[in-house]
Design a protein around this motif. Sequence first.
Motif: not given
Length: 300
Positions: A88-92
Motif C-alpha cells: 500500500m505504501v508503494a501504491l501511494t
Amino acid sequence: MAMTHRGAVATMLLVTLLWSIAGVVTRHLDSAASFELTFWRSAANAAALALLLGWQQGATPLWRAIRHGGRTMWFSGLCWTVMFTSFMVALTLTTVANVLITMSLAPLFTAVIARAVLGQRLPGRTWAAIVVAGAGVAWMYGEQIGGGSRRDLIGTLVALSVPLAAATMWTLLQHNTRGRPEQRVDMTPAVLIGAALSALLTLPLAWPFQASASDVGWLTLLGVVQLAIPCVLAVAAGRVLRAPEAALLGLLEIVFGVAWTWLGTQESPTPAVLGGGALVLGALVANEAMALRRTPAVPA
C-alpha cells in the motif's frame, strides 16, 4: 493439515483468488486514505486471526507458540509485515503498473534464495515458466509504466521489498519443514505477528481517521476474507509446495485481479492485458500439468 501436492496446488488457486479481490473492493471506498486503508485491513486481519487461531489452538497455547516460536517464526512474521504494509505504501508513491511489475519478480527471487539457502534444484520447466510468466505480466502492464520520476523510483524500490519478503517467507516455510520433527514449529502464528505489527506501524500515519462506516466495513471484509483466511491456507500449502512453485502460483493474483476489476467496475482489459494474462495462465498450467504427472499423490 495433511495435504497432497495436488491439494496444495488447488489451495493456492483459492488463495490467489481471494488475494485478488483487494483492487475491486477498494474501488468502492469513499474516503479512506492509503495508510488508513492499510491500518484497518491489517487490524481486521489480526483480530480475525487471533479469534481463528485462538479457537483452533486455545488462547494459552497460541500465546505460548508465539513466545517460543523462535527466530524462524519471527523472521517470517516480519516478512508478512513487509508484505502487508509495503504494497500500500508503494501504491501511494508510484503507479499500480510499476508495483505489479515489481511484484512479478517474486518467483525469480524465490528460486534464487531457495537455491542458495536450501540447495533446491529446479527443473528446466519451472525456470521456463518463471520467465514466460514474468514476460506475460510485463506485457500486461508495460504500456502503463510511468515516466521514471524520482517519486516513481522510490515507489518501485519500496515495492521491491514485497517480492523479496515473499521469497524469504516461502523459503523459511520450506526450511522449517526440513528440520527434525521436534524442531519444527507451526508457522501460522507468523501471519498474526505480521498483521499486528503492520497495524501498529501504520496507526500513527493513519491518524486522524477519515474512513466512513461503509469504508470500515469493506476494509474489515478485506482483512478477514482477502488476508486472514487465504494467508493461513497459503502457509498450509507452503509446507507441501516448493518455495519457487508457490511463488509462481502466486502470480495468478495479478490475473485474477484484472478479471475482478473487469467484472466489478467499468474498466475493460486492453489486448495487452488479455494477451499477457494468457501467457501467465499458460505458463502456470503447463508447469503444474507436468509436475502433477510426475508427482505421486502421497500426503505430505
